[in-house]
Design a protein around this motif. Sequence first.
Motif, PDB file in Angstrom:
ATOM      1  N   VAL A  94     -45.202   4.153 -28.024  1.00  0.00           N
ATOM      2  CA  VAL A  94     -45.829   3.995 -29.342  1.00  0.00           C
ATOM      3  C   VAL A  94     -47.311   3.648 -29.194  1.00  0.00           C
ATOM      4  O   VAL A  94     -48.163   4.178 -29.908  1.00  0.00           O
ATOM      5  CB  VAL A  94     -45.067   2.927 -30.163  1.00  0.00           C
ATOM      6  CG1 VAL A  94     -45.912   2.407 -31.315  1.00  0.00           C
ATOM      7  CG2 VAL A  94     -43.758   3.518 -30.696  1.00  0.00           C
ATOM      8  N   LEU A  95     -47.640   2.781 -28.246  1.00  0.00           N
ATOM      9  CA  LEU A  95     -49.040   2.394 -28.052  1.00  0.00           C
ATOM     10  C   LEU A  95     -49.880   3.585 -27.579  1.00  0.00           C
ATOM     11  O   LEU A  95     -51.020   3.768 -28.020  1.00  0.00           O
ATOM     12  CB  LEU A  95     -49.148   1.246 -27.035  1.00  0.00           C
ATOM     13  CG  LEU A  95     -48.432  -0.062 -27.408  1.00  0.00           C
ATOM     14  CD1 LEU A  95     -48.561  -1.083 -26.276  1.00  0.00           C
ATOM     15  CD2 LEU A  95     -48.964  -0.641 -28.722  1.00  0.00           C
ATOM     16  N   LEU A 126     -42.024   0.728 -26.586  1.00  0.00           N
ATOM     17  CA  LEU A 126     -43.314   0.128 -26.976  1.00  0.00           C
ATOM     18  C   LEU A 126     -44.508   0.844 -26.324  1.00  0.00           C
ATOM     19  O   LEU A 126     -45.426   1.261 -27.030  1.00  0.00           O
ATOM     20  CB  LEU A 126     -43.305  -1.376 -26.663  1.00  0.00           C
ATOM     21  CG  LEU A 126     -44.626  -2.127 -26.871  1.00  0.00           C
ATOM     22  CD1 LEU A 126     -45.093  -2.062 -28.328  1.00  0.00           C
ATOM     23  CD2 LEU A 126     -44.494  -3.596 -26.420  1.00  0.00           C
ATOM     24  N   PRO A 127     -44.533   1.007 -24.991  1.00  0.00           N
ATOM     25  CA  PRO A 127     -45.690   1.734 -24.418  1.00  0.00           C
ATOM     26  C   PRO A 127     -45.860   3.146 -24.973  1.00  0.00           C
ATOM     27  O   PRO A 127     -46.999   3.593 -25.165  1.00  0.00           O
ATOM     28  CB  PRO A 127     -45.392   1.780 -22.910  1.00  0.00           C
ATOM     29  CG  PRO A 127     -44.293   0.820 -22.654  1.00  0.00           C
ATOM     30  CD  PRO A 127     -43.657   0.438 -23.945  1.00  0.00           C
ATOM     31  N   ALA A 164     -50.856  13.651 -32.065  1.00  0.00           N
ATOM     32  CA  ALA A 164     -51.399  12.978 -30.880  1.00  0.00           C
ATOM     33  C   ALA A 164     -51.181  13.856 -29.644  1.00  0.00           C
ATOM     34  O   ALA A 164     -52.091  14.068 -28.848  1.00  0.00           O
ATOM     35  CB  ALA A 164     -50.731  11.611 -30.691  1.00  0.00           C
ATOM     36  N   ILE A 204     -47.898   3.087 -37.902  1.00  0.00           N
ATOM     37  CA  ILE A 204     -46.623   3.391 -37.243  1.00  0.00           C
ATOM     38  C   ILE A 204     -45.569   2.351 -37.623  1.00  0.00           C
ATOM     39  O   ILE A 204     -44.420   2.695 -37.894  1.00  0.00           O
ATOM     40  CB  ILE A 204     -46.819   3.472 -35.707  1.00  0.00           C
ATOM     41  CG1 ILE A 204     -47.753   4.644 -35.364  1.00  0.00           C
ATOM     42  CG2 ILE A 204     -45.481   3.599 -34.989  1.00  0.00           C
ATOM     43  CD1 ILE A 204     -48.032   4.825 -33.868  1.00  0.00           C
ATOM     44  N   PHE A 250     -57.628   0.446 -33.685  1.00  0.00           N
ATOM     45  CA  PHE A 250     -56.332   0.680 -33.041  1.00  0.00           C
ATOM     46  C   PHE A 250     -55.218  -0.049 -33.779  1.00  0.00           C
ATOM     47  O   PHE A 250     -54.138   0.494 -34.012  1.00  0.00           O
ATOM     48  CB  PHE A 250     -56.374   0.225 -31.578  1.00  0.00           C
ATOM     49  CG  PHE A 250     -55.033   0.310 -30.927  1.00  0.00           C
ATOM     50  CD1 PHE A 250     -54.565   1.520 -30.430  1.00  0.00           C
ATOM     51  CD2 PHE A 250     -54.201  -0.797 -30.851  1.00  0.00           C
ATOM     52  CE1 PHE A 250     -53.306   1.623 -29.869  1.00  0.00           C
ATOM     53  CE2 PHE A 250     -52.935  -0.703 -30.289  1.00  0.00           C
ATOM     54  CZ  PHE A 250     -52.494   0.510 -29.795  1.00  0.00           C
ATOM     55  N   LEU A 304     -47.117  12.296 -36.681  1.00  0.00           N
ATOM     56  CA  LEU A 304     -48.153  11.544 -35.952  1.00  0.00           C
ATOM     57  C   LEU A 304     -48.041  11.785 -34.447  1.00  0.00           C
ATOM     58  O   LEU A 304     -49.044  12.032 -33.766  1.00  0.00           O
ATOM     59  CB  LEU A 304     -48.034  10.055 -36.290  1.00  0.00           C
ATOM     60  CG  LEU A 304     -49.160   9.156 -35.764  1.00  0.00           C
ATOM     61  CD1 LEU A 304     -49.414   7.988 -36.725  1.00  0.00           C
ATOM     62  CD2 LEU A 304     -48.884   8.601 -34.369  1.00  0.00           C
ATOM     63  N   TYR A 306     -49.216   6.844 -28.111  1.00  0.00           N
ATOM     64  CA  TYR A 306     -49.370   7.750 -29.262  1.00  0.00           C
ATOM     65  C   TYR A 306     -50.402   7.181 -30.239  1.00  0.00           C
ATOM     66  O   TYR A 306     -51.230   7.912 -30.776  1.00  0.00           O
ATOM     67  CB  TYR A 306     -48.042   7.923 -30.001  1.00  0.00           C
ATOM     68  CG  TYR A 306     -47.062   8.919 -29.407  1.00  0.00           C
ATOM     69  CD1 TYR A 306     -47.424  10.248 -29.195  1.00  0.00           C
ATOM     70  CD2 TYR A 306     -45.743   8.543 -29.112  1.00  0.00           C
ATOM     71  CE1 TYR A 306     -46.496  11.173 -28.689  1.00  0.00           C
ATOM     72  CE2 TYR A 306     -44.815   9.459 -28.603  1.00  0.00           C
ATOM     73  CZ  TYR A 306     -45.197  10.766 -28.393  1.00  0.00           C
ATOM     74  OH  TYR A 306     -44.291  11.670 -27.902  1.00  0.00           O
ATOM     75  N   LEU A 309     -51.766   1.349 -35.358  1.00  0.00           N
ATOM     76  CA  LEU A 309     -50.451   0.816 -35.003  1.00  0.00           C
ATOM     77  C   LEU A 309     -49.714   0.333 -36.251  1.00  0.00           C
ATOM     78  O   LEU A 309     -48.491   0.496 -36.371  1.00  0.00           O
ATOM     79  CB  LEU A 309     -50.639  -0.328 -33.997  1.00  0.00           C
ATOM     80  CG  LEU A 309     -49.393  -0.881 -33.312  1.00  0.00           C
ATOM     81  CD1 LEU A 309     -48.631   0.213 -32.571  1.00  0.00           C
ATOM     82  CD2 LEU A 309     -49.775  -2.002 -32.330  1.00  0.00           C
ATOM     83  N   PHE A 354     -49.022   4.011 -17.635  1.00  0.00           N
ATOM     84  CA  PHE A 354     -49.643   3.372 -18.800  1.00  0.00           C
ATOM     85  C   PHE A 354     -50.410   2.124 -18.385  1.00  0.00           C
ATOM     86  O   PHE A 354     -51.472   1.820 -18.917  1.00  0.00           O
ATOM     87  CB  PHE A 354     -48.547   3.014 -19.809  1.00  0.00           C
ATOM     88  CG  PHE A 354     -49.047   2.399 -21.090  1.00  0.00           C
ATOM     89  CD1 PHE A 354     -49.348   3.193 -22.180  1.00  0.00           C
ATOM     90  CD2 PHE A 354     -49.199   1.024 -21.218  1.00  0.00           C
ATOM     91  CE1 PHE A 354     -49.798   2.628 -23.369  1.00  0.00           C
ATOM     92  CE2 PHE A 354     -49.647   0.447 -22.392  1.00  0.00           C
ATOM     93  CZ  PHE A 354     -49.954   1.257 -23.479  1.00  0.00           C
ATOM     94  N   LEU A 403     -50.368  -5.414 -22.710  1.00  0.00           N
ATOM     95  CA  LEU A 403     -48.943  -5.098 -22.571  1.00  0.00           C
ATOM     96  C   LEU A 403     -48.343  -5.813 -21.361  1.00  0.00           C
ATOM     97  O   LEU A 403     -47.280  -6.428 -21.463  1.00  0.00           O
ATOM     98  CB  LEU A 403     -48.700  -3.585 -22.454  1.00  0.00           C
ATOM     99  CG  LEU A 403     -47.212  -3.247 -22.276  1.00  0.00           C
ATOM    100  CD1 LEU A 403     -46.411  -3.569 -23.537  1.00  0.00           C
ATOM    101  CD2 LEU A 403     -46.989  -1.801 -21.869  1.00  0.00           C
TER     102      LEU A 403
END
Lengths: 292, 292
Positions: B193-194, B190-191, A277, A258, A251, A273, B196, A255, A222, A198
Amino acid sequence: VFFPKVAVVGVGLIGGSFALALKQAKLCGHVVGVGRGAANLMLAMERGVIDAVEPDAGRAAADADLVYVATPVSHFESVLLSIKPALKAGAIVTDGGSTKRDVVAAARAALGAKIHQFVPAHPIAGAEKSGAGAASAGLFRGKRLVLAPIAENDEKDVQALVALWTAFGARVSRMTPEEHDSVFGAVSHLPHVLAYALVSDIAGRPDAARLFGYAGAGFRDFTRIASSHPEMWRDICIANRDRLLQDIEKFTDELAKIEKMLQAGDAAALEALFSRARSARERWLNGEYEEK
Amino acid sequence: VFFPKVAVVGVGLIGGSFALALKQAKLCGHVVGVGRGAANLMLAMERGVIDAVEPDAGRAAADADLVYVATPVSHFESVLLSIKPALKAGAIVTDGGSTKRDVVAAARAALGAKIHQFVPAHPIAGAEKSGAGAASAGLFRGKRLVLAPIAENDEKDVQALVALWTAFGARVSRMTPEEHDSVFGAVSHLPHVLAYALVSDIAGRPDAARLFGYAGAGFRDFTRIASSHPEMWRDICIANRDRLLQDIEKFTDELAKIEKMLQAGDAAALEALFSRARSARERWLNGEYEEK
């Protein structure tokens, strides 16, 4: 358990904390430190992490009762090769490596008939800080320590390490080197790769400056593990790449689910979802997933 | 700036903290709270977050000088429809929504000729906690506040909000709703979603219990945002899905680069990528990417 002479090869965060924890628990006499960085070793001396510096791992190990190897894993084979000739019968060699199959392979190659003296271990106490300056006696308290013994080990050596790590306040578990690499591929190596990916993604965009300018606390936490030691994580990822590639694939599949929900505008599926989580994470934080 | 009567619709973490910050800065008289959860509103009354409870958003807004909408974004259109008839000329309506293009569209649809009174805003002060119990006057101090005004807004209303948020200790920026959604798609949506996706991936595996049992501090921080409010994040992801899908694609491309390095065993390329990511993150932490 008491180890009159200890050699710590690699006096960084883990090796240094190991030495300090040994001293605090009064489980050792003299601690000799071996390492590549002179400034770091001087700092370790100043801070009382080690009692002496020895440039050569073989000489440091010569009369050691316990040898702790906490260098980057890619150096293990050469470190173990240099200590092998001098290693006393009855001395225990153990390590702080984050992967175990490759460490066992390196140890077998280097130690030959002395392989029974090497008891693989992994303290789960990473931090993005590194070096002897970050070492602390309490680093392992309340943390997990995984022993990953091999068939050749003497059970009394394994038990000596259980006693040592228990004295450090660590919660000791046992698994095979293979199990170890599967488990940590999923819960440690994969998240590190995702965090690095990321930050690398954002940093490589033309508007990176603006994007970072608006990144907040969520982004900070994160990506905390993307401040981890690049050389160490290179070694971990390469050593465990077969498992890690499988984990990346799992992973990516998740993704992709999603992505499909987003493409379909399926708000209910997304919420379900996210809720699952969140609940799983809450159960984990509440200790509902703890083994033993 | 001073707002004698304020209506806060949605007295959660953000709405409640907005009310408390207004009171602490002595920028308001009477604060009326509107919300769905009776227990949460009672708690807000008890904690002095709001001075009165009003079940109907329209009646709460009737004599308000400032209306703060901090419900989930999917409720904005109906909230704004109910306040429109009673909304006084000169009153300012603003919001705490995490997405801005959809909020502007909902506001246009609901407010019609009164759209100029709606000044979109987004305080960057998320937390995985929610509810009036988590609200605090200092939540926005040192945090960013993005104003995303539209062409119809009166500059004096925009400036009144700049003054208000500056008084809260926030660092105020301005961008268009489109710019806002691009920036936060990358560094926030984005982070989330990653995070989760990772927890959902691990939780769905047959050996989930064992895996969670060995997850450590890195996993905890990486996944902290997966404890965020699922309904809120569903709305954010759906509202910004076009941008988010682009961001997922960019991330997936970056991850594919790492996969290729792993497959090729290219340790040097991996270390270079990890090092660049770490340096970029360090520069960010040192404030080198701050705008203005």
